[in-house]
Design an enzyme around this catalytic site. Structure first.
Site, PDB file in Angstrom:
ATOM      1  N   PRO A  91       0.904  -1.157  -0.021  1.00 17.48           N
ATOM      2  CA  PRO A  91      -0.017   0.119  -0.014  1.00 17.48           C
ATOM      3  C   PRO A  91       0.845   1.295  -0.061  1.00 17.48           C
ATOM      4  O   PRO A  91       0.215   2.330  -0.222  1.00 17.48           O
ATOM      5  CB  PRO A  91      -0.626  -0.078   1.268  1.00 17.48           C
ATOM      6  CG  PRO A  91      -0.854  -1.671   1.557  1.00 17.48           C
ATOM      7  CD  PRO A  91       0.560  -2.045   1.214  1.00 17.48           C
ATOM      8  N   GLU A 118       3.128  -8.778   8.443  1.00 12.33           N
ATOM      9  CA  GLU A 118       2.996  -7.318   8.552  1.00 12.33           C
ATOM     10  C   GLU A 118       3.773  -6.823   7.295  1.00 12.33           C
ATOM     11  O   GLU A 118       3.969  -5.651   7.336  1.00 12.33           O
ATOM     12  CB  GLU A 118       3.426  -7.261   9.889  1.00 12.33           C
ATOM     13  CG  GLU A 118       2.709  -7.625  11.204  1.00 12.33           C
ATOM     14  CD  GLU A 118       1.232  -7.498  10.877  1.00 12.33           C
ATOM     15  OE1 GLU A 118       0.586  -6.484  10.553  1.00 12.33           O
ATOM     16  OE2 GLU A 118       0.593  -8.480  10.937  1.00 12.33           O
ATOM     17  N   ARG A 156      -2.865  -8.907 -20.905  1.00 13.96           N
ATOM     18  CA  ARG A 156      -3.860  -8.277 -21.866  1.00 13.96           C
ATOM     19  C   ARG A 156      -3.230  -7.417 -22.878  1.00 13.96           C
ATOM     20  O   ARG A 156      -3.813  -7.022 -23.900  1.00 13.96           O
ATOM     21  CB  ARG A 156      -4.920  -7.631 -21.184  1.00 13.96           C
ATOM     22  CG  ARG A 156      -5.701  -8.718 -20.106  1.00 13.96           C
ATOM     23  CD  ARG A 156      -6.935  -7.810 -19.534  1.00 13.96           C
ATOM     24  NE  ARG A 156      -7.893  -7.077 -20.414  1.00 13.96           N
ATOM     25  CZ  ARG A 156      -8.921  -8.153 -20.695  1.00 13.96           C
ATOM     26  NH1 ARG A 156      -9.058  -9.190 -20.614  1.00 13.96           N
ATOM     27  NH2 ARG A 156      -9.578  -7.292 -21.762  1.00 13.96           N
ATOM     28  N   ASP A 171     -10.539  -1.915 -24.547  1.00 10.34           N
ATOM     29  CA  ASP A 171     -10.769  -2.092 -22.848  1.00 10.34           C
ATOM     30  C   ASP A 171     -11.055  -0.489 -22.276  1.00 10.34           C
ATOM     31  O   ASP A 171     -10.479   0.320 -22.945  1.00 10.34           O
ATOM     32  CB  ASP A 171      -9.754  -2.586 -22.287  1.00 10.34           C
ATOM     33  CG  ASP A 171      -9.638  -3.953 -22.169  1.00 10.34           C
ATOM     34  OD1 ASP A 171     -10.391  -4.825 -22.691  1.00 10.34           O
ATOM     35  OD2 ASP A 171      -8.511  -4.589 -21.868  1.00 10.34           O
TER      36      ASP A 171
HETATM   37  C1  58G Z   1      -0.053  -3.970   5.823  1.00 10.85           C
HETATM   38  C2  58G Z   1       0.429  -3.661   4.612  1.00 10.85           C
HETATM   39  C3  58G Z   1       0.058  -5.289   6.187  1.00 10.85           C
HETATM   40  C4  58G Z   1      -0.511  -4.985  -1.582  1.00 10.85           C
HETATM   41  C5  58G Z   1       1.105  -4.270   3.845  1.00 10.85           C
HETATM   42  C6  58G Z   1       0.832  -5.951   5.427  1.00 10.85           C
HETATM   43  C7  58G Z   1      -0.180  -5.756  -0.630  1.00 10.85           C
HETATM   44  C8  58G Z   1      -2.417  -4.268  -0.138  1.00 10.85           C
HETATM   45  C9  58G Z   1      -1.636  -3.919  -1.364  1.00 10.85           C
HETATM   46  C10 58G Z   1       1.349  -5.590   4.032  1.00 10.85           C
HETATM   47  C11 58G Z   1      -0.787  -5.644   0.330  1.00 10.85           C
HETATM   48  C12 58G Z   1      -1.939  -2.937  -2.286  1.00 10.85           C
HETATM   49  C13 58G Z   1       2.011  -8.070   3.555  1.00 10.85           C
HETATM   50  C14 58G Z   1       0.810  -8.418   2.586  1.00 10.85           C
HETATM   51  C15 58G Z   1       1.916  -6.366   1.756  1.00 10.85           C
HETATM   52  C16 58G Z   1       2.269  -6.648   3.356  1.00 10.85           C
HETATM   53  C17 58G Z   1       0.828  -7.224   1.561  1.00 10.85           C
HETATM   54  N1  58G Z   1      -1.952  -4.892   0.734  1.00 10.85           N
HETATM   55  N2  58G Z   1      -2.650  -2.180  -2.141  1.00 10.85           N
HETATM   56  N3  58G Z   1      -0.360  -6.679   1.500  1.00 10.85           N
HETATM   57  O1  58G Z   1      -1.393  -2.844  -3.510  1.00 10.85           O
END
Ligand code: 58G
Length: 251
Positions: A91, A118, A156, A171
């Site tokens: 994120p 995490e 794609r 698309d």
């Molecule tokens: C919080 C944030 C906990 C990509 C990240 C764990 C990956 C969202 C996206 C994580 C993701 C996105 C572990 C699990 C990254 C790590 C993964 N969440 N928004 N989670 O692209």
């Protein structure tokens, strides 16, 4: 295009990618996916890929060394060694759009790192990753689904993956606009009848109507997309027509 995914759940990635359009692209060697499991690279006596976070707090963090060693093998597997990038999905990354994905098409290898728990040790992001990409402002439990979305959306765009009829040129988002509405039989459902132009057989009229709908729906549902887009005279005209029809001045 060679995709390499570093993941604790390699079967999840291969299984999901084996269906439909992505499955066909892989079968016909228009692209390939290799998976690398950090668990196969643990050398410490505890055989663990994760460890407790420095500073305390909940959850676990993926350790640097198994990720680094898996990545080294993924890089070795790319014989062409043309242009390769390592991308961590999180994120915190740059939010991906059709534009970002199409620019990445010139790479010959994309190594996607799927985190769990995490997240991963920050030094792997600093030392080993070229870019950090995000699907959007939400959290999922593992990077595998994000990697699959990147792979699907990019496949794609590779010539030959879609047939002419389903070409990615049509698309949503390929031209910065939302898609026009689609209909199939029956002609009437709950008093909603297919727009007559679509059953008229006039292909020029149908093209014009669809272009107008794409512009109009973008204006209605995603006006932010139009702010960054230059419309030509014909498009302005079509959008004006749509706006007038959607909000008629009643006398
Ligand atoms: C919080 C944030 C906990 C990509 C990240 C764990 C990956 C969202 C996206 C994580 C993701 C996105 C572990 C699990 C990254 C790590 C993964 N969440 N928004 N989670 O692209």
């Amino acid at each position: 295009m060679q995709f390499d995914v570093i993941t604790l759940f390699p079967e999840m990635v291969l299984q999901a990618a084996s269906h439909g359009v992505t499955g066909k692209a892989l079968e016909t060697n228009l692209a390939s996916i290799n998976v690398w499991n950090p668990r196969d690279y643990v050398i410490d006596k505890h055989k663990t890929v994760d460890d407790r976070p420095y500073g305390g707090g909940p959850g676990m963090v993926m350790k640097y060394q198994p990720l680094h060693d898996a990545l080294t093998d993924a890089k070795k597997k790319h014989l062409a060694r043309e242009s390769s990038k390592v991308i961590y999905l999180s994120p915190q990354g740059k939010v991906i759009t059709q534009q970002v994905l199409s620019e990445a098409l010139n790479l010959s290898q994309i190594i996607l790192v799927a985190g769990r728990y995490e997240g991963i040790d920050e030094r792997f992001i600093m030392l080993d990753c070229d870019e950090e990409w995000s699907l959007g402002d939400y959290v999922i439990s593992g990077g595998e689904l994000a990697a699959l979305i990147v792979i699907d959306a990019m496949l794609r765009l590779i010539p030959g993956v879609l047939g002419d009829s389903e070409s990615a040129l049509y698309d949503s988002h390929s031209d910065g606009l939302l898609d026009y509405p689609h209909y199939t039989r029956p002609e009437t459902i709950a008093a909603l009848t297919v727009p007559t132009v679509l059953t008229s057989g006039h292909h020029a009229d149908i093209d014009r109507w669809r272009h107008k709908q794409a512009l109009g729906r973008t204006w209605q549902k995603r006006p932010d997309l139009l702010k960054n887009k230059q419309l030509n005279a014909e498009q302005k005209n079509l959008l004006n027509e749509f706006i007038l029809e959607s909000n008629p001045i009643k006398v």
